[in-house]
Design a protein around this motif. Structure first.
Motif: not given
Length: 90
Positions: A12-14, A16-22, A39-44, A47-55
């Protein structure tokens, strides 16, 4: 049970982080109100660092900012070390 909750949380966290980048990339193109970088860093960090990097890679967003280019992988590295340590001691 606890494992299923942890996996669900991670997914879920990943997501959300991916979606926020988009969403932020889309808003940047339209000159609309942007999602704060905090906020982008907060989600990373939570626990959403993989999703943020992918995004970042998928949407080609925030890849020129050094603090995103090096900060997100640094967050991921700290999380991986912490996970390994937790699994080792449990």
């Amino acid at each position: 049970m606890l494992t299923a909750i942890a996996i669900g949380y991670g997914l879920l966290v990943n997501l959300v982080a991916f979606a926020l980048m988009g969403i932020d990339k889309n808003r940047a193109r339209r000159n609309a109100w942007r999602i704060p970088e905090k906020q982008l860093f907060f989600w990373a960090v939570i626990g959403g660092s993989i999703g943020a990097i992918a995004g970042m890679q998928f949407f080609r967003h925030k890849t020129r900012h050094w603090y995103f280019r090096y900060g997100m992988p640094a967050i991921l590295a700290v999380q991986a070390i912490g996970l390994c340590a937790a699994l080792y001691y449990l």
